[in-house]
Design a protein around this motif. Structure first.
Motif, mmCIF file in Angstrom:
data_model
loop_
_atom_site.group_PDB
_atom_site.id
_atom_site.type_symbol
_atom_site.label_atom_id
_atom_site.label_comp_id
_atom_site.label_asym_id
_atom_site.label_seq_id
_atom_site.Cartn_x
_atom_site.Cartn_y
_atom_site.Cartn_z
ATOM 1 N N VAL A 58 13.724 13.907 19.911
ATOM 2 C CA VAL A 58 13.196 12.561 20.136
ATOM 3 C C VAL A 58 13.779 11.976 21.408
ATOM 4 C CG1 VAL A 58 13.306 10.206 19.307
ATOM 5 C CG2 VAL A 58 12.662 12.019 17.748
ATOM 6 N N ALA A 59 15.069 12.183 21.614
ATOM 7 C CA ALA A 59 15.708 11.637 22.814
ATOM 8 C C ALA A 59 15.082 12.234 24.069
ATOM 9 C CB ALA A 59 17.207 11.901 22.780
ATOM 10 N N ILE A 60 14.858 13.528 24.051
ATOM 11 C CA ILE A 60 14.283 14.178 25.230
ATOM 12 C C ILE A 60 12.838 13.733 25.429
ATOM 13 C CG2 ILE A 60 13.523 16.387 26.174
ATOM 14 C CD1 ILE A 60 15.938 17.670 25.018
ATOM 15 N N LEU A 61 12.107 13.638 24.305
ATOM 16 C CA LEU A 61 10.676 13.368 24.418
ATOM 17 C C LEU A 61 10.361 11.881 24.518
ATOM 18 C CD1 LEU A 61 9.197 15.917 21.883
ATOM 19 C CD2 LEU A 61 9.011 15.944 24.360
ATOM 20 N N ALA A 62 11.372 11.052 24.536
ATOM 21 C CA ALA A 62 11.110 9.606 24.506
ATOM 22 C C ALA A 62 10.086 9.138 25.537
ATOM 23 C CB ALA A 62 12.418 8.837 24.657
ATOM 24 N N PRO A 63 10.118 9.624 26.786
ATOM 25 C CA PRO A 63 9.116 9.140 27.746
ATOM 26 C C PRO A 63 7.691 9.536 27.369
ATOM 27 C CG PRO A 63 10.905 10.265 28.884
ATOM 28 C CD PRO A 63 11.102 10.516 27.435
ATOM 29 N N VAL A 64 7.581 10.590 26.561
ATOM 30 C CA VAL A 64 6.258 11.072 26.231
ATOM 31 C C VAL A 64 5.694 10.398 24.986
ATOM 32 C CG1 VAL A 64 4.965 13.141 25.584
ATOM 33 C CG2 VAL A 64 6.777 13.293 27.271
ATOM 34 N N LEU A 65 6.591 10.009 24.099
ATOM 35 C CA LEU A 65 6.141 9.414 22.845
ATOM 36 C C LEU A 65 5.450 8.081 23.087
ATOM 37 C CD1 LEU A 65 9.328 10.066 20.701
ATOM 38 C CD2 LEU A 65 7.169 11.298 20.578
ATOM 39 N N PRO A 66 4.527 7.719 22.189
ATOM 40 C CA PRO A 66 3.802 6.457 22.376
ATOM 41 C C PRO A 66 4.660 5.259 21.995
ATOM 42 C CG PRO A 66 3.099 7.518 20.361
ATOM 43 C CD PRO A 66 4.044 8.485 21.016
ATOM 44 N N LEU A 67 5.684 5.014 22.806
ATOM 45 C CA LEU A 67 6.577 3.900 22.532
ATOM 46 C C LEU A 67 6.433 2.851 23.613
ATOM 47 C CD1 LEU A 67 9.826 5.888 21.731
ATOM 48 C CD2 LEU A 67 8.427 4.659 20.084
ATOM 49 N N ARG A 68 6.715 1.603 23.224
ATOM 50 C CA ARG A 68 6.699 0.557 24.239
ATOM 51 C C ARG A 68 7.933 0.675 25.125
ATOM 52 N NH1 ARG A 68 5.366 -2.438 19.673
ATOM 53 N NH2 ARG A 68 3.213 -3.209 19.653
ATOM 54 N N ASP A 69 7.888 0.022 26.260
ATOM 55 C CA ASP A 69 9.043 -0.025 27.152
ATOM 56 C C ASP A 69 10.211 -0.690 26.412
ATOM 57 O OD1 ASP A 69 9.595 -1.435 30.499
ATOM 58 O OD2 ASP A 69 10.941 -0.471 29.091
ATOM 59 N N PRO A 70 11.307 0.010 26.251
ATOM 60 C CA PRO A 70 12.381 -0.552 25.434
ATOM 61 C C PRO A 70 13.053 -1.755 26.071
ATOM 62 C CG PRO A 70 13.120 1.437 26.513
ATOM 63 C CD PRO A 70 11.658 1.334 26.777
ATOM 64 N N ASN A 71 12.936 -1.899 27.360
ATOM 65 C CA ASN A 71 13.621 -3.009 28.019
ATOM 66 C C ASN A 71 12.723 -4.199 28.269
ATOM 67 O OD1 ASN A 71 15.837 -1.411 28.071
ATOM 68 N ND2 ASN A 71 15.470 -0.663 30.135
ATOM 69 N N HIS A 72 11.486 -4.111 27.865
ATOM 70 C CA HIS A 72 10.597 -5.223 28.167
ATOM 71 C C HIS A 72 10.543 -6.203 27.009
ATOM 72 C CE1 HIS A 72 7.251 -7.197 30.234
ATOM 73 N NE2 HIS A 72 6.848 -7.474 29.013
ATOM 74 N N GLY A 73 10.778 -7.444 27.314
ATOM 75 C CA GLY A 73 10.755 -8.473 26.284
ATOM 76 C C GLY A 73 9.389 -9.119 26.192
ATOM 77 N N TYR A 74 8.779 -9.044 25.019
ATOM 78 C CA TYR A 74 7.452 -9.640 24.846
ATOM 79 C C TYR A 74 7.619 -11.082 24.378
ATOM 80 C CZ TYR A 74 5.707 -4.942 25.343
ATOM 81 O OH TYR A 74 5.412 -3.709 25.839
ATOM 82 N N TYR A 75 8.095 -11.910 25.280
ATOM 83 C CA TYR A 75 8.360 -13.294 24.895
ATOM 84 C C TYR A 75 7.115 -14.002 24.413
ATOM 85 C CZ TYR A 75 12.730 -12.491 27.325
ATOM 86 O OH TYR A 75 13.930 -11.985 27.729
ATOM 87 N N GLU A 76 5.979 -13.565 24.944
ATOM 88 C CA GLU A 76 4.749 -14.279 24.584
ATOM 89 C C GLU A 76 4.389 -14.053 23.121
ATOM 90 O OE1 GLU A 76 5.203 -12.103 26.925
ATOM 91 O OE2 GLU A 76 3.877 -10.392 26.658
ATOM 92 N N LEU A 77 4.936 -12.976 22.522
ATOM 93 C CA LEU A 77 4.625 -12.723 21.115
ATOM 94 C C LEU A 77 5.578 -13.452 20.171
ATOM 95 C CD1 LEU A 77 3.875 -8.904 21.203
ATOM 96 C CD2 LEU A 77 2.252 -10.786 21.057
#
Lengths: 360, 318, 559
Positions: A58-77
């Motif tokens: 999972v750690a290696i494949l993290a860029p490939v997995l359908p995950l949101r940007d971990p550092n982006h804050g969705y303040y609007e939500l």
């Protein structure tokens, strides 16, 4: 396909390929096959291995997995009062107070912890093994210098000194640098590894095959590489796994205090620190990353434990001495270094009773 | 035996010298001019130069080092009236060592309590699972030790704080009530001790299992001693040397300031003081604490070593 | 003043009138106050100092206010001034340039000695003496005193404008009239200290304070506890409480947890409670009525130092002004903030509602313009913007998140920002020195209710001309803007005065952009059920004299 994803897939392919090759080689190797068979019969060890493999993948494949940007804050939500979102449809594990996806941060946090943990552990091993074996083999003043130096390093309160070192660099802009953190952690662990390796080499170098090689005039480096080093493999393997558990714990401690990994980088220790203030209204922010650290450390411990049992059940005493030494000599026991499971009889601690010390 | 003790004492002196040397090097690696910090922010360049001279910062590094060692050593009558100068804290505007000593009792209390919990929890568990290997109890303790060793101490502390301090308001929520207020001590000491307890349980279990397989235990059993007598009189005492060694070292490390526990529980010990000092850029206080902690660790090791000569006769005659 | 707010008020220049100070906090039910008892409060970090010549943050002022007095004070919880150590309000002559204060007889320091006019001259000169290293040296407020310039330069050993006419009369001469001079006198910098106690304490008066106040410092265990005990010979209205215990080193979350368990009375009274706790307490039926809120007179902003690269370029500063999402900041504060694109706070007269010179959207942004401006400044793929360090005070858990949000906003326009959080005292040190910090996250809360307070100490050239402990953290200096401020300072025509201040705002927030103004906050504080008579004061961070406690004492007092 971005370069991130390409390299992630490539690394994963290398990992899978390497594992497959390794298993096949072990199965047909005369000396290693029995180890493998013993290992396979330990359910806990296998569970540890499974978790580690999944985590690393999972750690290696993290860029490939359908995950949101971990550092982006969705303040609007976030609602107007800034309350973190509970686990649900939008965010599987909920969000943190900055609107960041907790699931994504947890998985990306694995990368950081594993990178620092592995880097620190392997540098400590490399340094410890080379210096320890050279000092033990050549003896004399080299041995004395090593022993005295490791005595001094082991006298320092580990966590405090790491904090001091990193803290001093804090104002110079180097803080948060993963390499620096790994280097500081390795700085303390290599001494413990060196002592164990030294003990092992001291006992091996008296054996007949080494004497024979010396009599034949073989170059010392060749002796070390060809005759002594293979006997260090068990230690390397076991330390390679259990050591990661220790280094990950120390790294999470440093990040929790605030001088390890810096925000906004996702890291389990940082996430626990961030989540403390919301413990009453969003306890998952503290529970999830802490649990991940626990499971990871546990898995590496079980794996290392199983490897140690499998490697040579008869020589458990030898290993106990070895592993106990790391735990004890690593310093600052309750602050994280006690990630080893089977402590030793002859505890190789700084200055305490050691067969070699008393006779040398 | 005296030779052994003397050797150990010399070793201690040497190690402390090395520690002081490294501390000195690190403390001087600090970016920024210590004289400027010392003189205060409004000082003129002339004032700074004078402070520079006062602090001796314009002398060659080796002279500064020797002076540092000389200042750190305790006072010697006649030869050296002042001593134990560990530096000067910019933030508190006071010498470092008194500031550390003021907070030290809290750390000491926590350290002792932590070791206490380690023993109280770990030893019975270890002994019981060694006596009944493979039983349900043994497996249960294995689970406990796994989790106890793997749980990050700060996380465990937070969970305890939340559950036993807030949800079930049994204990106060962090803080310190003075040396004689045990209710504040329980949760932090428990957190500290739990990880260690797991370790001791396994340590004891491993040692005992080994001892219980040795010849002389078999002899004892053959002689007709009950299992309980075997365990109590033969097995445990032999395992004690290892335990005591470990405990001694633990105490040393704890006394050096358990940073994480002190931070989580707002325990006013030297560890927390050092962490606060980092964020206020007070390097002398941090390095002074490091030096202080190292001294404690080395002393603890020395005590353990010397006690070893009493516990294990083999050492005396080597 | 940096950080900390309190209540509402409105102000006019010549003479002050107020709005009801206790807007949201009605006195708890008509019970009769009881004497005695101990109030337990908390602070997160150790206080920097209790020396009134130096302390310039809400932590220090909270405690200083209980230990010292000055010539004037605010009447109750209003923004009207009244005489404190002075017998009555001063006689103003000479076109507003001479103030004559008569000092009450029988006011004693806690060492028993009576206060005289000499003591005030001594205290004020000490406060302004360059050797004391205080923030008022160099004159943002007190520079108007006749003879102060020579004193600051070391050309004179005393201030000629401070004249002791007799042991109970102090005459103060100003170079030019200043409509807020009485407010300045009421600031803690004007508190009186006994010279023998200062001499006895050597350099440590900061930790061994002595004043005339309703409480005396009984004990200060560094980093742990401050204990104040009632002063039996206090000349004014005696407080109800016998003792105030301030626990130090307690994080706000823990302080509030303790309050909920009955171990704390006023958690962190001088600052806003953290967002997480605010959300939680507001939803808790047991506590939501103990939360008091009131708009603050403050402005929170990012300071960019135009004397340091790359902020010397106007395009860069303007670009940053278009880039920050101010609505996110408000969310981080649990909605307790109002977007503010100017330099004055909503309750202050002279505040321009809906001030938006750059035409920013509802979030306070225009990202495209920000990117364009950076490109205009010459930055792009071939010349990336150099990474910046945002220095911010780690005041509470919200601070890290606020800084992280700024970091994210700037990343969106291609600027990498590293965060450096410092303890408040260290933050004040590094931002107060010239050429040290290029980019910082700051807050300014009113010292007194007048628009000049948001200009003179933080945006004028004289405020930029310091070597340390400065409050003009952007080190902004624009001579023509300065001229506006100078003119307004003595202007007796209220409308004209406010107009001049509005023009000043236009120069700063519409033309020069040394700041990115972000928001003004709403204060929320909470007290335990033991506490009665707790009100938020318009100016002082903490007023203890009106508080009384009932019930069993909070038990968590450290040794």
């Amino acid at each position: 396909m971005t370069p991130d994803r390409l390299s992630a897939l490539a690394m994963f392919a290398v990992l899978v390929g390497g594992l497959v090759w390794l298993v096949r080689w072990v199965r047909q190797s005369l000396s290693w096959r029995p180890v493998w068979d013993r290992f396979r019969r330990e359910p806990l060890a296998l569970a540890g291995l499974a978790f580690v493999l999944v985590l690393v993948s999972v750690a290696i494949l993290a860029p490939v997995l359908p995950l949101r940007d971990p550092n982006h804050g969705y303040y609007e939500l976030l609602p107007l009062n800034g309350r973190p979102l509970a686990p649900g449809a939008t965010f599987l594990l909920g969000s943190d107070a900055n609107g960041r996806d907790l699931l994504s941060r947890t998985l990306w946090g694995a990368r950081v912890s594993l990178i620092i943990g592995c880097l620190a552990n392997f540098s400590a091993l490399a340094l410890g093994i080379s210096l320890g074996s050279v000092a033990a083999y050549f003896g004399g003043w080299m041995d004395m210098v090593l022993m005295r130096f490791t005595d001094i390093m082991m006298a320092f309160p580990v966590v405090l000194f790491s904090i001091a070192l990193i803290g001093i660099l804090y104002s110079s802009g180097l803080h948060g640098n993963l390499l620096v953190i790994a280097a500081v952690i390795a700085l303390f662990y290599w001494t413990a590894v060196a002592r164990i390796v030294r003990a092992q080499v001291l006992s091996i170098k008296e054996k007949e095959f080494v004497e024979a090689a010396r009599a034949l005039g073989t170059h010392p480096i060749r002796i070390l590489a060809k005759h002594i080093f293979p006997h260090l493999m068990p230690i390397i393997i076991v330390y390679g796994t259990i050591g990661i558990a220790t280094t990950i714990t120390v790294e999470s401690i440093l990040s929790f205090i605030g001088i390890g990994v810096q925000p906004p980088t996702a890291d389990w220790g940082v996430m626990v620190n961030d989540g403390v203030t919301f413990m009453q209204i969003a306890p998952w922010l503290v529970i999830v990353p802490g649990l991940m650290i626990l499971l990871t450390v546990l898995a590496f411990n079980l794996l290392g434990d199983g490897l140690r049992d499998a490697l040579d059940p008869r020589e458990r005493a030898l290993f106990r001495g070895a592993i106990g030494g790391v735990a004890a000599g690593g310093g600052g026991l309750a602050t994280g270094q006690r990630a080893t499971l089977e402590p030793g009889l002859e505890v190789a601690a700084p200055g305490t009773f050691e067969v070699e010390e008393a006779s040398g | 035996m005296t030779a052994y003790i003397v050797r150990r004492l010399l070793w201690m002196v040497f190690v402390l010298f090395g520690v002081a040397a490294i501390t000195f090097v690190v403390a001087f690696m600090v970016p920024g001019d210590p004289a400027r910090l010392y003189a205060g922010t409004n000082a003129s360049p002339a004032a700074i130069r004078s402070i520079h001279h006062q602090l001796g910062l314009d002398r060659p590094l080796i002279v500064q080092f020797v002076d540092y060692i000389w200042r750190v050593l305790p006072p010697i009558p006649i030869i050296k009236p002042h001593g134990l100068d560990f530096g000067y804290s910019y933030r508190y505007a006071a010498p470092v060592l008194p500031a550390i000593l003021e907070r030290f009792p809290a750390t000491a209390e926590l350290a002792i309590a932590g070791v206490f919990f380690e023993v109280i929890i770990g030893m019975p568990i270890g002994i019981l699972s060694a006596i009944r290997p493979g039983s349900f109890w043994d497996r249960a303790t294995m689970v406990f030790t796994f989790v106890g060793l793997a749980a990050p101490p700060f996380w465990l502390g937070l969970i305890f704080l939340f559950v036993f301090g807030f949800l079930l308001p049994i204990f106060p929520i962090g803080g310190y009530g003075g040396l004689f207020a045990p209710q504040y001590l329980v949760l932090p000491a428990l957190t500290l001790g739990l990880g260690g307890a797991a370790y001791y349980a396994r340590l004891l279990r491993a040692c005992l299992l080994d001892i219980l397989e040795t010849d002389y235990v078999r002899t004892a059993r053959a002689k007709g001693l009950t299992e309980r007598q075997v365990v109590l009189r033969h097995a445990i005492p032999n395992a004690l040397t290892v335990i005591v060694t470990q405990l001694g070292m633990d105490l040393g490390y704890f006394l050096a300031g358990v940073v994480v526990i002190e931070t989580v529980f707002a325990w006013p010990g030297i560890g927390k003081q050092a962490v606060d000092a980092i964020f206020t850029l007070d390097i002398p206080l941090v390095m002074g604490t490091v030096l202080f902690g190292a001294i404690l660790i080395v002393t603890a090791n020395l005590v353990v070593d010397i006690s070893y000569t009493f516990l294990d006769p083999r050492v005396r005659y080597s | 003043m940096k950080r900390r707010p309190t209540a509402w008020l409105a102000v006019m220049a010549a003479g002050t009138i107020l709005l009801p100070a206790c807007a949201n906090n009605t006195p708890t039910g008509g019970e009769t106050p009881t004497s005695g008892g101990t109030l337990t409060i908390s602070f997160k970090d150790d206080l920097k100092t209790l020396d009134p010549a130096i302390g310039y943050d809400t932590d220090s002022w909270s405690i200083e206010r209980q230990i010292y007095n000055g010539l004037l004070d605010y009447d109750g919880f209003t923004t009207n001034l009244k005489a404190d150590i002075a017998e009555k309000m001063p006689v103003i002559t000479n076109d507003g340039k001479t103030y004559t204060f008569k000092i009450r007889k029988g006011v004693k320091f806690s060492n028993g000695r009576e206060v005289t006019a000499d003591d005030f001259k001594y205290s004020w000169e000490r406060m302004l003496d360059p050797k004391t290293n205080g923030p008022m040296t160099g004159g943002p407020f007190w520079g108007v005193l006749t003879g102060s310039a020579d004193f600051f330069n070391g050309r004179a050993t005393s201030i000629s404008g401070l004249k002791v006419l007799d042991p109970n009369t102090l005459e103060v001469d100003l170079d030019t009239p200043n409509q807020s001079f009485l407010n300045i006198v009421a600031m803690p910098f004007g508190f009186v200290v006994p010279k023998e106690a200062v001499a006895a304490a050597g350099t440590d008066f900061a930790h061994k304070p002595m004043g005339t106040g309703p409480f005396v410092l009984d004990k200060w265990t560094a980093g742990q506890l401050i204990v104040l005990k009632k002063n039996p010979s206090y000349f004014g209205t005696k407080p109800y409480l016998n003792e105030v215990d301030a626990q130090i080193g307690v994080t706000p979350e823990v302080a509030i947890l303790r309050m909920q368990s009955g171990q704390m009375d006023l958690p962190q009274p001088d600052i806003n409670i953290p967002s997480a706790q605010y959300v939680q307490l507001s939803a808790d039926p047991k506590w939501k009525n103990r939360v008091v809120t009131t708009p603050n007179v403050d402005i929170w902003y990012l300071a960019m130092n135009p004397t340091m690269k790359p902020f010397d370029k106007l395009e860069v500063r303007k670009a940053f002004n278009y880039a920050i999402n101010k609505a996110s900041q408000a969310k981080i504060l649990a909605g307790r903030a109002v977007i503010n694109n100017g330099i004055q706070a909503p309750p202050m007269p002279g505040y321009v509602p809906n001030y938006n010179p750059l035409g920013l959207d509802a979030n306070g942004q225009n990202i495209q313009k920000a990117k364009d401006l950076l490109a205009q400044a010459g930055y792009g793929p071939s010349k990336p913007f150099p990474p910046q360090t945002l220095v911010y005070p780690k005041a509470n858990a919200d601070s890290d998140r606020e800084a992280a949000a700024v970091q994210q906003d700037l990343a969106a326009i291609g600027v990498t920002v590293n965060l450096q959080g410092l303890a408040f005292s260290a933050f004040l040190d590094v931002t107060g020195k010239p050429n040290t910090t290029a980019f910082s996250y700051n807050g300014w809360i009113q010292d007194f209710p007048d628009p000049s307070d948001f200009i003179d100490p933080i945006l004028t050239c004289s405020a930029a001309n310091v070597t340390a402990n400065g409050s003009n953290v952007a080190f902004y200096c624009n001579k023509s803007a300065d001229a506006l401020a100078d003119k307004a300072r003595g202007d007796t025509n209220a409308t004209e005065r406010l107009n001049l201040y509005k023009q000043f705002q236009d120069v700063v927030a519409g033309q020069d952009f040394p700041w990115v103004p972000m928001y003004s906050t709403v204060e929320a504080n909470v007290s335990s059920t033991r506490v009665h008579g707790y009100h938020l004061h318009p100016v002082w961070p903490l007023v203890v004299t009106s508080i009384w406690v009932t019930g069993a004492a909070a038990s968590a007092s450290a040794s």
